[in-house]
Design an enzyme around this catalytic site. Structure first.
Site, PDB file in Angstrom:
ATOM      1  N   SER A  65      -3.849   0.867   5.948  1.00  0.00           N
ATOM      2  CA  SER A  65      -4.791   1.719   6.732  1.00  0.00           C
ATOM      3  C   SER A  65      -6.243   1.504   6.347  1.00  0.00           C
ATOM      4  O   SER A  65      -6.930   2.264   5.808  1.00  0.00           O
ATOM      5  CB  SER A  65      -4.310   2.983   6.353  1.00  0.00           C
ATOM      6  OG  SER A  65      -3.134   3.470   7.314  1.00  0.00           O
ATOM      7  N   PRO A  66      -6.615   0.030   6.222  1.00  0.00           N
ATOM      8  CA  PRO A  66      -8.097  -0.193   5.765  1.00  0.00           C
ATOM      9  C   PRO A  66      -8.907   0.201   6.632  1.00  0.00           C
ATOM     10  O   PRO A  66     -10.274   0.326   6.116  1.00  0.00           O
ATOM     11  CB  PRO A  66      -7.967  -1.796   5.542  1.00  0.00           C
ATOM     12  CG  PRO A  66      -7.036  -2.225   6.497  1.00  0.00           C
ATOM     13  CD  PRO A  66      -5.908  -1.146   6.526  1.00  0.00           C
ATOM     14  N   LEU A  67      -8.646   0.477   7.888  1.00  0.00           N
ATOM     15  CA  LEU A  67      -9.546   1.317   8.918  1.00  0.00           C
ATOM     16  C   LEU A  67      -9.547   2.430   9.138  1.00  0.00           C
ATOM     17  O   LEU A  67      -9.805   3.043   9.927  1.00  0.00           O
ATOM     18  CB  LEU A  67      -9.359   0.479  10.182  1.00  0.00           C
ATOM     19  CG  LEU A  67      -9.796  -1.085  10.170  1.00  0.00           C
ATOM     20  CD1 LEU A  67      -9.368  -1.823  11.293  1.00  0.00           C
ATOM     21  CD2 LEU A  67     -11.102  -1.335   9.958  1.00  0.00           C
ATOM     22  N   GLY A  68      -8.915   3.359   8.224  1.00  0.00           N
ATOM     23  CA  GLY A  68      -8.631   4.814   8.273  1.00  0.00           C
ATOM     24  C   GLY A  68      -8.042   5.108   9.424  1.00  0.00           C
ATOM     25  O   GLY A  68      -8.164   5.929  10.358  1.00  0.00           O
ATOM     26  N   ARG A  69      -6.571   4.512   9.756  1.00  0.00           N
ATOM     27  CA  ARG A  69      -5.935   4.574  10.837  1.00  0.00           C
ATOM     28  C   ARG A  69      -6.550   4.317  12.049  1.00  0.00           C
ATOM     29  O   ARG A  69      -6.442   5.238  13.005  1.00  0.00           O
ATOM     30  CB  ARG A  69      -5.081   6.028  10.535  1.00  0.00           C
ATOM     31  CG  ARG A  69      -4.423   6.116   9.320  1.00  0.00           C
ATOM     32  CD  ARG A  69      -3.395   7.356   9.478  1.00  0.00           C
ATOM     33  NE  ARG A  69      -2.797   7.371   8.028  1.00  0.00           N
ATOM     34  CZ  ARG A  69      -1.711   6.991   7.832  1.00  0.00           C
ATOM     35  NH1 ARG A  69      -1.058   6.172   8.477  1.00  0.00           N
ATOM     36  NH2 ARG A  69      -1.156   6.914   6.534  1.00  0.00           N
ATOM     37  N   GLY A  70      -7.564   3.315  12.184  1.00  0.00           N
ATOM     38  CA  GLY A  70      -8.239   3.322  13.387  1.00  0.00           C
ATOM     39  C   GLY A  70      -9.263   4.048  13.534  1.00  0.00           C
ATOM     40  O   GLY A  70     -10.224   3.713  14.281  1.00  0.00           O
ATOM     41  N   PHE A  71      -9.731   5.088  12.869  1.00  0.00           N
ATOM     42  CA  PHE A  71     -10.875   5.814  12.811  1.00  0.00           C
ATOM     43  C   PHE A  71     -12.252   5.234  12.754  1.00  0.00           C
ATOM     44  O   PHE A  71     -13.068   5.533  13.388  1.00  0.00           O
ATOM     45  CB  PHE A  71     -10.735   7.437  12.242  1.00  0.00           C
ATOM     46  CG  PHE A  71     -11.753   8.337  12.320  1.00  0.00           C
ATOM     47  CD1 PHE A  71     -11.467   9.094  13.366  1.00  0.00           C
ATOM     48  CD2 PHE A  71     -12.931   8.487  11.853  1.00  0.00           C
ATOM     49  CE1 PHE A  71     -12.456  10.263  13.624  1.00  0.00           C
ATOM     50  CE2 PHE A  71     -13.829   9.345  11.857  1.00  0.00           C
ATOM     51  CZ  PHE A  71     -13.584  10.295  12.844  1.00  0.00           C
ATOM     52  N   TYR A  95      10.343   1.916  10.218  1.00  0.00           N
ATOM     53  CA  TYR A  95       9.285   1.803  11.294  1.00  0.00           C
ATOM     54  C   TYR A  95      10.219   1.646  12.496  1.00  0.00           C
ATOM     55  O   TYR A  95      11.189   0.722  12.903  1.00  0.00           O
ATOM     56  CB  TYR A  95       8.429   0.513  11.364  1.00  0.00           C
ATOM     57  CG  TYR A  95       7.427   0.678  10.074  1.00  0.00           C
ATOM     58  CD1 TYR A  95       7.228   1.903   9.284  1.00  0.00           C
ATOM     59  CD2 TYR A  95       6.802  -0.441   9.664  1.00  0.00           C
ATOM     60  CE1 TYR A  95       6.394   1.870   8.347  1.00  0.00           C
ATOM     61  CE2 TYR A  95       6.111  -0.376   8.485  1.00  0.00           C
ATOM     62  CZ  TYR A  95       5.849   0.946   7.940  1.00  0.00           C
ATOM     63  OH  TYR A  95       4.995   0.839   6.984  1.00  0.00           O
ATOM     64  N   HIS A 128       9.246   1.939  -0.997  1.00  0.00           N
ATOM     65  CA  HIS A 128       8.082   2.446   0.024  1.00  0.00           C
ATOM     66  C   HIS A 128       7.879   3.695  -0.761  1.00  0.00           C
ATOM     67  O   HIS A 128       6.485   4.150  -0.524  1.00  0.00           O
ATOM     68  CB  HIS A 128       8.838   2.694   1.433  1.00  0.00           C
ATOM     69  CG  HIS A 128       7.952   2.791   2.514  1.00  0.00           C
ATOM     70  ND1 HIS A 128       8.370   2.602   3.794  1.00  0.00           N
ATOM     71  CD2 HIS A 128       6.759   2.698   2.571  1.00  0.00           C
ATOM     72  CE1 HIS A 128       7.418   2.676   4.531  1.00  0.00           C
ATOM     73  NE2 HIS A 128       6.317   2.825   3.600  1.00  0.00           N
TER      74      HIS A 128
END
Length: 327
Positions: free
Chosen positions: A202-208, A56, A123
């Site tokens: 990404s539990p929020l779908g990468r923010g989507f 990162y 990873h």
């Protein structure tokens, strides 16, 4: 303070903090001071699991997290990762040879400014190196006191079993959300059979799934999501219909669509600790608020009806980034 959950033998706050976006992937690195304040607010809230990786930035995120936890090391379950290497063409590769494992660990310890890593993940799995070699080197790091617990990311059920036979796997980190449910058929049951915790990224779908993104043009020019098929023209409108349906249900409960989506992930089991990422205290507090949401069986049925797996348009990754779970 939030409740705790168990990842194998490791006790952590019921929600973690993904730190990648503070330094890379989702647009410019614009405010390290706010990122540090977000980490510290997370610790104040009872979040203990902080998730970073050597790739990162690259490397800059580990240094940032090291600064953020200075003086508070004993409050943190510090997770970092090794194993992703990038090709000159931007394609994702992996490296898992023993020499690289040990070099990566020492470099991460130095950047983080700590004497041990609490949870060290592979990873990505190197297709050219037996996972037994990688995990043999990792077990030596545990014996040396440089690492406490070991994890693996985006691995198949068979690979998880092979790694676990060398040294106990404490946690699997894989993508899991209302629009990415690939691990449910075989991988999550394998983890539960072996007593391995699950850390959804990404539990929020990468923010989507928050509804904040309504067009690809909403994203910064250097945002990696512009390369992802689910955000592409032709797919994004279909996926927005799912967000609209989630928002209707969220409005009924007096919460946001993102909080509802995150509560769904958290409802998957007491061995599940999602790591929603943010670099802003405001969004952190919204995410933590999802822990107070109780979902009934009827709620869960309506959520799944609003976001059926077969309705998601587009693949997770484009060609070149798609060497993920199952390898």
């Amino acid at each position: 303070m939030i409740a705790t959950r168990k990842l194998g033998e490791l006790t952590v706050g019921a929600q973690g903090l993904g730190c990648m976006g503070m330094s890379s992937a989702y647009g410019v690195r614009d405010n390290d001071d706010e990122s540090i304040a977000t980490v510290q607010r997370a610790l104040d809230s009872g979040i203990t699991l902080l998730d970073t990786a050597n790739v990162y930035g690259p490397e800059t995120n580990e240094r940032l997290i090291g600064r953020a936890i200075a003086g508070r090391r004993d409050e943190v379950v510090l997770a970092t990762k090794f194993g992703i290497v990038w090709g000159a063409d931007g394609s994702m590769g992996a490296r898992g040879d023993a020499t690289y494992v040990k070099q990566s660990c020492d470099a991460s310890l130095e950047r983080l400014g700590v004497d041990h890593i609490d949870l060290y993940y592979q990873h990505r799995v190197d297709p050219n190196v037996p996972v037994e070699e990688t995990w043999g080197a990792l077990s030596e790091l545990v014996a040396a006191g440089k690492v406490r617990y070991l994890g693996i990311s985006e691995a198949s059920a068979d690979t998880i079993r092979r790694a676990h036979a060398v040294h106990p796997v404490t946690a699997l980190q894989s993508e899991w959300s209302l629009w990415t449910r690939d691990i449910e058929a075989e991988i999550a049951p394998t983890c539960r059979e072996l007593g391995i915790g699950i850390v959804p990224f990404s539990p929020l779908g990468r923010g989507f799934l928050t509804g904040a993104i309504t067009a690809t043009t909403d994203l910064p020019a250097d945002d990696m999501r512009r390369r992802l098929p689910r955000f592409a023209d032709g797919n994004i409108d279909s996926n927005l219909a799912i967000v609209a349906a989630l928002r209707e249900l969220a409005d009924e409960k007096g919460v946001t669509a993102g909080q509802l989506a995150l509560a769904w992930v958290q409802s998957r089991g007491d061995d599940v600790v999602p790591i929603p990422g943010t670099k802003r205290r405001t969004y952190l507090e919204q995410n933590v608020g999802s822990l107070d949401i109780t979902l009934t069986a009827a709620d869960l049925a309506r959520i799944e009806a609003a976001a059926p797996t077969d309705a998601i348009a587009g693949a997770r990754y484009p060609e070149g980034l798609a060497r993920v779970a199952g390898k």
